[in-house]
Design an enzyme around this catalytic site. Structure first.
Site, mmCIF file in Angstrom:
data_model
loop_
_atom_site.group_PDB
_atom_site.id
_atom_site.type_symbol
_atom_site.label_atom_id
_atom_site.label_comp_id
_atom_site.label_asym_id
_atom_site.label_seq_id
_atom_site.Cartn_x
_atom_site.Cartn_y
_atom_site.Cartn_z
ATOM 1 N N SER A 91 -55.874 -15.293 -35.900
ATOM 2 C CA SER A 91 -55.013 -14.250 -36.666
ATOM 3 C C SER A 91 -56.173 -13.295 -37.345
ATOM 4 O O SER A 91 -57.415 -13.868 -37.428
ATOM 5 C CB SER A 91 -54.352 -14.799 -37.846
ATOM 6 O OG SER A 91 -53.968 -13.890 -38.649
ATOM 7 N N TYR A 98 -53.436 -20.555 -44.966
ATOM 8 C CA TYR A 98 -53.368 -20.057 -43.425
ATOM 9 C C TYR A 98 -54.517 -19.418 -42.905
ATOM 10 O O TYR A 98 -54.892 -19.618 -41.964
ATOM 11 C CB TYR A 98 -52.446 -18.983 -43.582
ATOM 12 C CG TYR A 98 -51.896 -18.182 -42.272
ATOM 13 C CD1 TYR A 98 -51.174 -19.109 -41.353
ATOM 14 C CD2 TYR A 98 -52.366 -16.944 -41.999
ATOM 15 C CE1 TYR A 98 -50.821 -18.390 -39.887
ATOM 16 C CE2 TYR A 98 -52.198 -16.353 -40.477
ATOM 17 C CZ TYR A 98 -51.332 -17.168 -39.835
ATOM 18 O OH TYR A 98 -50.961 -16.657 -38.430
#
Length: 272
Positions: free
Chosen positions: A134, A147
Site C-alpha cells: 500500500s 495498517y
C-alpha cells in the site's frame, strides 16, 4: 519466466473480491491458469476462475492449498499476495488482539505463503512473487498507523528477499496501490469512536475522509493492468506504485522534504 502465458499458473490470495478478483479475471482472459483463494470457497458460486480454500492466518490451509495446486498443475509460476485487512483507530485505543490480527493477516500471512511456495519455484528454476502492499506503507498515517506498519514491514521484507533469492531465478516485487473502489472499508476493523475519547473529533473526521477516498477510488482494473505488465517484465523493479498522481507524489515528497514539513503536509491533508 515462461513466455507462453497459457502455461503460467498464477495463485492469488484473497482472490474472491476486490483487487484480487479483478486481477484474476483479467489474467484468466489473457489465458493464464488462475487460482484464487477464499476462506470459504464453497459458498461462492459461478465464479470466473478456480478458488481453493486458504486462510493466510492458518498455516495448515496454506500447505493444503499449495499442495492441491501443485498436484493439479505441477507448478506455480506467479504468486500474488493480495489477501489483507484494513484497520483504523487511535493507536492508544486499538485493542492489542486487533493489532496482532492485522499483522497476522497483512504480514505473517503473506510471509508464510511465500515460504510455502519458494521450494516449488526453486525446484522449477523460476518464479515471481508480487506482494500487494500500500502507498500507506511508505508513511505513518494518522489513525492508520497499524495498517501502515503492516504494509511497510512487507515492503522492507521484500527488499531483503530479493537479494536472498537472486541465485535462484526467483523474482519478487511490491505493488503499492493507493485508494481503489473496493469493499475493503466494509471489512476493515474500526476502533470505535468513543464519546469519552480525547481523539473523538479528530478520529471521527479522519475516518469519514478515509471512507470518502475509498469510495471515490480508482477502478481495480488499473491494478490488473499494472500486474499484467509486471508479469511480462523480464527483471521487475523492487517497488511499483499504482494510484492517483498526488498519492504517488507524496512518496517522493517524503524523501526530499524535512520531517516536520512533511508531517505538516499530512496534518493539513487530513485536516488535523
Amino acid at each position: 519466466m515462461k513466455t507462453d502465458t497459457s502455461s503460467k499458473v498464477v495463485l492469488i490470495t484473497g482472490g474472491s473480491s476486490g483487487i484480487g478478483k479483478s486481477v484474476g479475471e483479467f489474467l484468466k482472459s489473457k489465458n493464464f491458469i488462475v487460482y484464487g483463494t477464499s476462506r470459504n470457497p464453497g459458498k461462492i458460486v459461478n465464479f470466473p476462475f478456480s478458488l481453493v480454500a486458504l486462510d493466510v492466518t492458518r498455516k495448515e490451509t496454506i500447505t493444503s492449498a499449495i499442495s492441491e495446486i501443485i498436484k493439479k498443475e505441477g507448478r506455480i509460476d506467479v504468486l500474488i499476495n493480495n489477501a489483507g485487512i484494513g484497520i483504523t483507530g487511535p493507536i492508544e485505543e486499538t485493542p492489542e488482539e486487533e493489532i496482532k490480527k492485522a499483522f497476522d493477516t497483512n504480514y505473517f500471512g503473506p510471509l508464510n505463503v511465500i515460504k510455502a511456495v519458494l521450494p516449488h519455484m526453486r525446484k522449477q528454476g523460476e518464479g515471481l512473487v508480487i506482494n500487494i502492499t500500500s502507498i500507506a506503507g511508505y508513511m505513518g498515517l494518522p489513525y492508520r498507523g497499524i495498517y501502515s506498519a503492516t504494509k511497510g514491514a512487507l515492503e522492507l521484507t521484500t527488499e531483503a528477499f530479493r537479494m536472498e533469492l537472486k541465485d535462484f531465478n526467483i523474482k519478487m516485487t511490491n505493488v503499492a496501490p493507493g485508494d481503489f473502489a473496493t469493499n475493503i472499508a466494509a471489512g476493515r476493523y474500526h476502533a470505535p469512536v468513543l464519546e469519552t475519547s480525547p481523539y473523538k473529533k479528530a478520529y471521527s473526521n479522519t475516518l469519514d475522509l478515509m471512507n470518502q477516498h475509498v469510495a471515490s477510488g480508482k477502478d481495480p482494473q488499473v491494478m490488473a493492468n499494472a500486474i499484467y505488465k509486471i508479469i511480462h517484465t523480464k527483471d521487475p523493479r523492487g517497488h511499483y506504485k499504482v494510484g492517483e498522481p498526488l498519492q504517488k507524489f507524496s512518496i517522493a515528497l517524503k524523501r526530499i522534504l524535512p520531517d516536520k514539513v512533511y508531517e505538516k503536509m499530512l496534518l493539513k491533508h487530513y485536516k488535523l
